[in-house]
Scaffold this motif. Structure first.
Motif, PDB file in Angstrom:
ATOM      1  N   VAL A   1      -3.753  -7.741 -14.585  1.00  0.00           N
ATOM      2  CA  VAL A   1      -3.541  -6.424 -13.978  1.00  0.00           C
ATOM      3  C   VAL A   1      -4.515  -6.190 -12.833  1.00  0.00           C
ATOM      4  O   VAL A   1      -4.140  -5.665 -11.779  1.00  0.00           O
ATOM      5  CB  VAL A   1      -3.690  -5.312 -15.042  1.00  0.00           C
ATOM      6  N   ARG A   2      -5.753  -6.581 -13.027  1.00  0.00           N
ATOM      7  CA  ARG A   2      -6.757  -6.383 -11.974  1.00  0.00           C
ATOM      8  C   ARG A   2      -6.369  -7.137 -10.697  1.00  0.00           C
ATOM      9  O   ARG A   2      -6.488  -6.601  -9.590  1.00  0.00           O
ATOM     10  CB  ARG A   2      -8.128  -6.860 -12.464  1.00  0.00           C
ATOM     11  N   ARG A   3      -5.876  -8.354 -10.850  1.00  0.00           N
ATOM     12  CA  ARG A   3      -5.458  -9.118  -9.675  1.00  0.00           C
ATOM     13  C   ARG A   3      -4.248  -8.481  -9.004  1.00  0.00           C
ATOM     14  O   ARG A   3      -4.156  -8.413  -7.776  1.00  0.00           O
ATOM     15  CB  ARG A   3      -5.142 -10.560 -10.091  1.00  0.00           C
ATOM     16  N   ARG A   4      -3.306  -8.006  -9.797  1.00  0.00           N
ATOM     17  CA  ARG A   4      -2.137  -7.334  -9.223  1.00  0.00           C
ATOM     18  C   ARG A   4      -2.541  -6.072  -8.464  1.00  0.00           C
ATOM     19  O   ARG A   4      -2.007  -5.783  -7.392  1.00  0.00           O
ATOM     20  CB  ARG A   4      -1.145  -6.968 -10.330  1.00  0.00           C
ATOM     21  N   LEU A   5      -3.494  -5.345  -9.000  1.00  0.00           N
ATOM     22  CA  LEU A   5      -3.988  -4.144  -8.316  1.00  0.00           C
ATOM     23  C   LEU A   5      -4.607  -4.501  -6.976  1.00  0.00           C
ATOM     24  O   LEU A   5      -4.402  -3.795  -5.977  1.00  0.00           O
ATOM     25  CB  LEU A   5      -5.006  -3.419  -9.198  1.00  0.00           C
ATOM     26  N   GLU A   6      -5.367  -5.587  -6.938  1.00  0.00           N
ATOM     27  CA  GLU A   6      -5.987  -6.020  -5.682  1.00  0.00           C
ATOM     28  C   GLU A   6      -4.929  -6.377  -4.643  1.00  0.00           C
ATOM     29  O   GLU A   6      -5.058  -6.040  -3.465  1.00  0.00           O
ATOM     30  CB  GLU A   6      -6.888  -7.229  -5.940  1.00  0.00           C
ATOM     31  N   LEU A   7      -3.864  -7.045  -5.084  1.00  0.00           N
ATOM     32  CA  LEU A   7      -2.809  -7.445  -4.157  1.00  0.00           C
ATOM     33  C   LEU A   7      -1.978  -6.261  -3.683  1.00  0.00           C
ATOM     34  O   LEU A   7      -1.580  -6.193  -2.516  1.00  0.00           O
ATOM     35  CB  LEU A   7      -1.901  -8.487  -4.816  1.00  0.00           C
ATOM     36  N   LEU A   8      -1.725  -5.325  -4.586  1.00  0.00           N
ATOM     37  CA  LEU A   8      -0.848  -4.205  -4.272  1.00  0.00           C
ATOM     38  C   LEU A   8      -1.556  -3.075  -3.519  1.00  0.00           C
ATOM     39  O   LEU A   8      -0.986  -2.488  -2.601  1.00  0.00           O
ATOM     40  CB  LEU A   8      -0.236  -3.645  -5.562  1.00  0.00           C
ATOM     41  N   TYR A   9      -2.790  -2.793  -3.909  1.00  0.00           N
ATOM     42  CA  TYR A   9      -3.473  -1.604  -3.367  1.00  0.00           C
ATOM     43  C   TYR A   9      -4.737  -1.933  -2.583  1.00  0.00           C
ATOM     44  O   TYR A   9      -5.364  -1.029  -2.037  1.00  0.00           O
ATOM     45  CB  TYR A   9      -3.820  -0.656  -4.521  1.00  0.00           C
ATOM     46  N   LYS A  10      -5.119  -3.198  -2.548  1.00  0.00           N
ATOM     47  CA  LYS A  10      -6.327  -3.629  -1.832  1.00  0.00           C
ATOM     48  C   LYS A  10      -7.531  -2.805  -2.309  1.00  0.00           C
ATOM     49  O   LYS A  10      -7.870  -2.815  -3.468  1.00  0.00           O
ATOM     50  CB  LYS A  10      -6.109  -3.548  -0.323  1.00  0.00           C
ATOM     51  N   ASN A  11      -8.160  -2.036  -1.405  1.00  0.00           N
ATOM     52  CA  ASN A  11      -9.347  -1.248  -1.786  1.00  0.00           C
ATOM     53  C   ASN A  11      -9.015   0.216  -2.038  1.00  0.00           C
ATOM     54  O   ASN A  11      -9.899   1.073  -2.034  1.00  0.00           O
ATOM     55  CB  ASN A  11     -10.416  -1.347  -0.691  1.00  0.00           C
ATOM     56  N   LYS A  12      -7.738   0.508  -2.294  1.00  0.00           N
ATOM     57  CA  LYS A  12      -7.321   1.905  -2.480  1.00  0.00           C
ATOM     58  C   LYS A  12      -7.177   2.285  -3.950  1.00  0.00           C
ATOM     59  O   LYS A  12      -6.582   3.306  -4.265  1.00  0.00           O
ATOM     60  CB  LYS A  12      -6.003   2.149  -1.740  1.00  0.00           C
ATOM     61  N   TYR A  13      -7.682   1.466  -4.829  1.00  0.00           N
ATOM     62  CA  TYR A  13      -7.600   1.774  -6.255  1.00  0.00           C
ATOM     63  C   TYR A  13      -8.993   1.651  -6.870  1.00  0.00           C
ATOM     64  O   TYR A  13      -9.922   1.092  -6.274  1.00  0.00           O
ATOM     65  CB  TYR A  13      -6.647   0.810  -6.961  1.00  0.00           C
TER      66      TYR A  13
END
Length: 373
Positions: free
Chosen positions: A341-353
């Motif tokens: 999940v953490r990797r998916r968040l990085e790909l999807l939202y970059k630094n916006k999460y």
């Protein structure tokens, strides 16, 4: 009105030269690397540039016939020299960092271009080789060589700048497309990891129930079939409604209750309007799985609090809190769920999460904040 012999010879030479030059130029273009601009844009550029020069010098000398003839000679030297520079000299020498050879070849090319242009003008156009100059100027004088060479360099530099800019734009677009493809591929891979991960955990539950010969096993199979629809089909979409994700979280909680019975004590709270919020599928379910991994080991009760909040229609806040067995901290088999999940968040939202996981007083806490898009 009949053409005089000199003019007739000029247009005969011009026709033959045009045919040979066009064939050579388009062969260079066809075999070149980089962005291949459609032929019509080459024609539009040169036709437009020729028209501007024709009108400019025709108006300047008040002699459009002279302007036509001189520009035809000059342009059909400009064109092969320009393409020779773009499609041969740059790839052959500049891109291979052979700058001395490039400079030598470029200077020789300009010298040949000057001689050919000067002789053709004298032969086919006029004996006054430089009518725009002050006073009488002769061919092959220093000033004339400099003026003609600068004009040639200007045309070559302009066309080269346009070509390199188009190459840069095309390369940037290509890299962007490759990056997007890589992103989609990795997201698809990460999502595909979650699916067997989820089924592995659920089948473990089913395994324990069948060992115990529990009547709940059939209910687990039925509930599992319902969730399979979500995991196998709904996740194909890039986003799903948050309410759908919550429904499947509740279905997963029902599965855990079938296994653990009254041991499971869970509550879901929703604050604000979440009807129109969409999120990537399978983004939150791994956190719920993790809660049971943390809380069910050697605990008489699994307490789980889940909280969703719409923060000013700008951010979705997700909180999960469950009792935590400290022995789990030494367990090296932590699975792929949270890191996935953490990797998916990085790909999807970059630094916006933001994602925080921490243990406070034997309670495992998750705080996730993502933008509402």
């Amino acid at each position: 009105m009949f053409l005089n012999k000199k003019t007739h010879n000029f247009f005969t030479f011009f026709n033959k030269f045009t045919q040979k030059t066009s064939k050579t130029v388009f062969n260079w273009i066809a075999t070149s690397d980089g962005y291949k601009m459609p032929k019509k844009y080459h024609f539009i550029f040169w036709a437009g540039y020729f028209l501007i020069n024709f009108i400019r010098w025709g108006s300047y000398f008040d002699d459009y016939v002279y302007s036509l003839k001189s520009n035809l000679v000059e342009f059909f030297i400009h064109i092969p020299i320009t393409y020779f520079h773009i499609y041969y000299l740059i790839p052959k020498f500049v891109l291979k960092k052979k700058l001395p050879l490039y400079l030598i070849t470029a200077i020789l090319t300009l010298a040949v271009a000057y001689i050919v242009r000067t002789e053709l003008n004298l032969l086919l156009v006029t004996s006054n080789i430089w009518p725009e100059a002050i006073g009488t100027q002769k061919a092959y004088s220093f000033n004339h060589i400099v003026a003609v060479t600068i004009g040639e360099v200007y045309v070559v530099a302009l066309a080269t700048a346009i070509k390199l800019t188009m190459d840069w734009i095309a390369e940037r677009k290509k890299n962007s497309q490759l990056k997007q493809l890589q992103l989609k591929t990795e997201l698809k891979y990460l999502k595909s990891q979650i699916q067997p991960h989820f089924f592995f955990n659920t089948l473990n539950n089913l395994y324990y129930l069948t060992i115990e010969k529990s009547d709940k096993a059939s209910d687990v199979v039925l509930k599992l079939s319902e969730i399979m629809q979500y995991v196998l089909y709904d996740v194909k979409e890039p986003k799903i409604g948050l309410l759908n994700e919550i429904n499947y979280i509740e279905s997963y909680l029902e599965l855990e209750r079938l296994r653990h019975g009254e041991k499971v004590n869970s509550e879901i709270q929703i604050r604000g309007n979440i009807d129109d919020i969409s999120i990537p599928p399978l983004l939150l379910l791994p956190f719920i799985e993790n809660c049971f991994k943390h809380g069910s080991k050697n605990n008489e009760e699994v307490r789980l609090d889940i909280h969703f909040e719409n923060e000013k229609n700008e951010h979705l806040i997700f909180k999960a809190k469950n009792n935590f067995n400290s022995d789990y901290a030494d367990d090296k088999k932590r699975g792929i769920g949270i890191e996935n999940v953490r990797r998916r968040l990085e790909l999807l939202y970059k630094n916006k999460y933001s994602l925080e996981t921490k243990v406070i007083d034997n309670t495992f806490n998750v705080l996730l904040k993502i933008p509402i898009l």
